[in-house]
Structures are given as structure tokens and as C-alpha cells.
Design an enzyme around this catalytic site. Structure first.
Site, short mmCIF file in Angstrom:
data_model
loop_
_atom_site.label_atom_id
_atom_site.label_comp_id
_atom_site.label_asym_id
_atom_site.label_seq_id
_atom_site.Cartn_x
_atom_site.Cartn_y
_atom_site.Cartn_z
N ASP A 27 0.99 -1.23 -0.01
CA ASP A 27 -0.13 -0.16 0.05
C ASP A 27 1.03 1.20 -0.27
O ASP A 27 2.18 1.10 0.34
CB ASP A 27 -0.98 0.00 1.21
CG ASP A 27 -1.77 1.29 1.42
OD1 ASP A 27 -2.46 1.61 0.49
OD2 ASP A 27 -1.78 1.85 2.37
N ASP A 81 -0.17 5.04 0.81
CA ASP A 81 -0.39 6.03 1.98
C ASP A 81 -0.59 5.43 3.49
O ASP A 81 -1.18 4.37 3.62
CB ASP A 81 -1.68 6.84 1.90
CG ASP A 81 -1.64 7.84 0.88
OD1 ASP A 81 -0.56 8.61 0.64
OD2 ASP A 81 -2.41 7.76 0.02
N THR A 116 -2.28 1.16 -4.72
CA THR A 116 -2.88 2.40 -3.95
C THR A 116 -4.06 2.53 -4.56
O THR A 116 -4.58 2.64 -5.38
CB THR A 116 -1.98 3.45 -4.06
OG1 THR A 116 -2.39 4.83 -3.29
CG2 THR A 116 -1.67 4.00 -5.55
N SER A 117 -4.84 3.29 -3.49
CA SER A 117 -6.31 3.63 -3.65
C SER A 117 -6.26 5.27 -4.27
O SER A 117 -7.41 5.82 -4.45
CB SER A 117 -7.19 3.89 -2.62
OG SER A 117 -7.39 2.41 -2.18
N LYS A 169 -10.13 -1.16 -3.46
CA LYS A 169 -10.06 -2.00 -2.11
C LYS A 169 -11.26 -1.83 -1.44
O LYS A 169 -11.98 -0.44 -1.29
CB LYS A 169 -8.69 -1.38 -1.35
CG LYS A 169 -7.44 -1.85 -1.86
CD LYS A 169 -6.50 -1.03 -1.03
CE LYS A 169 -5.11 -0.84 -1.76
NZ LYS A 169 -4.01 -0.35 -0.96
#
Length: 209
Positions: A12, A14, A109-110, A140
Site C-alpha cells: 500500500d 499512504d 494504492t487507492s 479496495k
């Protein structure tokens, strides 16, 4: 599967590789004020999830067009806020260890691509493979992003270690079939205090590569 069976590491971004928590919180607080949403409620569910998913949970009555506009506004608040974005403790040490061990890695990542590249750049990290919310149909906790990253690395996802600091991401990693390493007191196959701990564990484990 122990760490000796790991063929790749999927991170991931952040809160995991990049310490951007303060910037994320500032953006959601500003967005919440603009949209009349309780900022505490927003922050309680925003971390690790795509902006549109969070907004749908906060404001379920919005139509798709309004959600898209609200998500775009939320991201816009984050793009230029890099003043205190840095690598997390142990991140560079861990990436150096992966290079030494010949283990490939990716970031999932989102964030969208623009934001991900900006934050990774601020942290001095160049991801060999980057999968963002722009690259998947569902973010996610859906496992699509982690499965895509594993495929791009050419490593079966069942031989990947997903490193996360949010429950939504750990759910995605587990659903993908990967081993999980959890930060911030969360539950995974491994529980980590920081990334330095993982670097040392990998150095002590004979890898399959």
C-alpha cells in the site's frame, strides 16, 4: 507460508510506504467542510479506500455524477499538499533489502496516478510497478489491484506479501490470496511495528528467489 516462500512484496502507499497521514486528513477535513459532512465520520472510514467509495458511504443519496464530482474535488485538495509527505520509517531500508535479495515489489494504492506519483516522488521512492485506482474497475477491499500487481510482476499472488496499514487493504490482500503484513496494530499474518522490522525478518529468511 513463511517469509522464505515470498516471491514479491506488494505495498500500500499512504501510511505504509509514504507518511502522508496529515495531508490526507487535511484534505478530508476541508472536503467535509465544503460538503457539510462530519469530518470525524469522514476520517473514520476514508483511510485506504478510494474517494468515491468513501463518499458513497458518507452520502448514499448522491447520484453517480455528483459522486464523481465530489471525488474529483477531494483528490484536487490533495494534489499540491506535499509539504510534510515523507517516506515512512524503515521504507528505504526495506526497499534496499528487497533489491539485495532480488525480490520484486509493487505499489497498489487507492490514490489516482497523479497523486500516487506526486507522493512517491516527495518520499524519494520510484515504484517499478504502480497500480492505482485508475488501473482497476473496483478499488479496495476488492482484490483486483493486488492481483493485477502480482500479474505484472509475474509472481503468483499466493507467493506475494501484501503490506498494509488499513483494514480495507488487508481485506483486499487476503481476498487476493496473499500473505499479509499489518502495521499500526492491525491483524495480519505478520504484525509489524515498522518497515525496518520487515527488512530484518526478510534478511534472516532464505528466500525462494
Amino acid at each position: 507460508m513463511g517469509l522464505g516462500g515470498i516471491g514479491a512484496v506488494l505495498f500500500d502507499m499512504d501510511g505504509t510506504l509514504v507518511d502522508s497521514d496529515a495531508a490526507v486528513e487535511r484534505a478530508w477535513e476541508r472536503w467535509a467542510a465544503e460538503y457539510g459532512v462530519d469530518p470525524v465520520a469522514a476520517l473514520a472510514i476514508a483511510h485506504g479506500s478510494p474517494a468515491d467509495r468513501t463518499i458513497r458511504r458518507l452520502m448514499p443519496a448522491l447520484d453517480d455524477t455528483t459522486v464523481a464530482a465530489a471525488a474529483a474535488r477531494q483528490l484536487a485538495l490533495q494534489y499540491d499538499d506535499l509539504s510534510d509527505v515523507v517516506a515512512t520509517p524503515g521504507a528505504h531500508e526495506l526497499l534496499t533489502a528487497l533489491a539485495r535479495l532480488g525480490l520484486p515489489w509493487a505499489v497498489v494504492t487507492s490514490a489516482d496516478t497523479r497523486l500516487a506519483e506526486a507522493r512517491l516522488g516527495a518520499a524519494g521512492i520510484i515504484a517499478p510497478v504502480l497500480v492505482t485506482v485508475d488501473d482497476v474497475r473496483v478499488g479496495k477491499p476488492d482484490p483486483e489491484g493486488y492481483r493485477r500487481a502480482a500479474a505484472l510482476l509475474g509472481v503468483p499472488v499466493t507467493r506475494c506479501l501484501v503490506v498494509e496499514d488499513a483494514e480495507v487493504g488487508l481485506r483486499a490482500g487476503r481476498a487476493a490470496g496473499a500473505m499479509t503484513a499489518a502495521l499500526k496494530g492491525l491483524d495480519g499474518d505478520l504484525r509489524l511495528d515498522d518497515l525496518t522490522q520487515l527488512a530484518r525478518q526478510l534478511d534472516r529468511s532464505p528466500t525462494a528467489r
